[in-house]
Design a protein around this motif. Structure first.
Motif, PDB file in Angstrom:
ATOM      1  N   LEU A  66       0.844  -1.188   0.000  1.00 37.51           N
ATOM      2  CA  LEU A  66       0.000   0.000   0.000  1.00 37.51           C
ATOM      3  C   LEU A  66       0.880   1.239   0.000  1.00 37.51           C
ATOM      4  O   LEU A  66       2.102   1.140  -0.026  1.00 37.51           O
ATOM      5  N   ASP A  67       0.269   2.397   0.043  1.00 39.61           N
ATOM      6  CA  ASP A  67       0.991   3.661  -0.109  1.00 39.61           C
ATOM      7  C   ASP A  67       2.029   3.897   0.990  1.00 39.61           C
ATOM      8  O   ASP A  67       1.707   3.780   2.176  1.00 39.61           O
ATOM      9  N   PRO A  68       3.258   4.258   0.600  1.00 43.54           N
ATOM     10  CA  PRO A  68       4.285   4.601   1.585  1.00 43.54           C
ATOM     11  C   PRO A  68       3.828   5.806   2.412  1.00 43.54           C
ATOM     12  O   PRO A  68       3.094   6.660   1.937  1.00 43.54           O
ATOM     13  N   GLY A  69       4.289   5.858   3.651  1.00 44.41           N
ATOM     14  CA  GLY A  69       3.970   6.995   4.504  1.00 44.41           C
ATOM     15  C   GLY A  69       2.679   6.857   5.286  1.00 44.41           C
ATOM     16  O   GLY A  69       2.345   7.733   6.078  1.00 44.41           O
ATOM     17  N   TRP A  70       1.952   5.783   5.066  1.00 46.25           N
ATOM     18  CA  TRP A  70       0.664   5.585   5.741  1.00 46.25           C
ATOM     19  C   TRP A  70       0.648   4.260   6.496  1.00 46.25           C
ATOM     20  O   TRP A  70      -0.340   3.539   6.482  1.00 46.25           O
ATOM     21  N   CYS A  71       1.733   3.919   7.168  1.00 48.28           N
ATOM     22  CA  CYS A  71       1.857   2.593   7.766  1.00 48.28           C
ATOM     23  C   CYS A  71       0.754   2.285   8.776  1.00 48.28           C
ATOM     24  O   CYS A  71       0.288   1.149   8.853  1.00 48.28           O
ATOM     25  N   PHE A  72       0.303   3.268   9.540  1.00 47.37           N
ATOM     26  CA  PHE A  72      -0.701   3.005  10.579  1.00 47.37           C
ATOM     27  C   PHE A  72      -2.030   2.603   9.944  1.00 47.37           C
ATOM     28  O   PHE A  72      -2.629   1.594  10.320  1.00 47.37           O
ATOM     29  N   THR A  73      -2.478   3.358   8.968  1.00 45.58           N
ATOM     30  CA  THR A  73      -3.731   2.998   8.296  1.00 45.58           C
ATOM     31  C   THR A  73      -3.543   1.769   7.414  1.00 45.58           C
ATOM     32  O   THR A  73      -4.446   0.934   7.317  1.00 45.58           O
TER      33      THR A  73
END
Length: 180
Positions: A66-73
């Motif tokens: 999934l999109d980098p920078g959004w690890c929590f979601t």
């Protein structure tokens, strides 16, 4: 948490634990924590005392990065979108290799499997990655897919944990304990 004897650490895990210990020592106990007799002096102290190690594993077929920078979601979304995998949202610190012998240690989230593996939909699976964190049992606490936030980086939630300790049932029994 499982009571089995912890296995030895990988080199990446040793580096991550060392980083967290050095950071905890450098911070020392904040005056407020000592004065109010908080259970943990920092998020680093919390992770070192209660955190679990998770073994990196490749994403299963049918899942994707999934999109980098959004690890929590991303981690919460992976766990929510694949109930058949029985995943649990986990958050703490991750360590990813950036150069020969060097690693980036940063707040991170992943999905934990029942056997204690870390499925990371944000970072590519590669040797030298390590995960140490807390597996949160209640999906109602996991980050919202659109409004995601870090549980351990948000002051109200984090301060409550540091002050009062971990409530019963907050954590799932996953991952490996740190060797003492």
């Amino acid at each position: 948490m499982t009571t089995e004897q912890p296995a030895s650490l990988t080199r990446a895990e040793e580096q991550l634990v060392s980083y967290l210990r050095q950071t905890a020592d450098a911070l020392g106990p904040p005056a407020r924590a000592v004065e109010e007799r908080w259970v943990y002096t920092s998020q680093f102290d919390l992770l070192l005392r209660e955190g679990r190690l998770f073994t990196p594993a490749p994403l299963p077929d049918g899942t994707e990065q999934l999109d980098p920078g959004w690890c929590f979601t991303n981690a919460a979304q992976l766990a929510t979108d694949h109930p058949d995998l029985q995943l649990t949202y986990a958050e703490g610190y991750g360590s990813a290799p950036i150069a020969a012998g060097q690693a980036l240690h940063t707040p991170h989230a992943w999905a934990a499997t029942p056997d204690g593996s870390a499925l990371d939909p944000t970072w590519p699976h590669e040797p030298g990655t390590a995960f140490l964190g807390l597996p949160f049992a209640d999906p109602a606490m996991w980050p919202h897919p659109l409004l995601g936030r870090s549980l351990l980086q948000e002051p109200p939630f984090l301060h409550h944990l540091l002050r009062s300790g971990l409530p019963d049932g907050l954590l799932a029994d996953l991952g490996r304990p740190l060797p003492r």
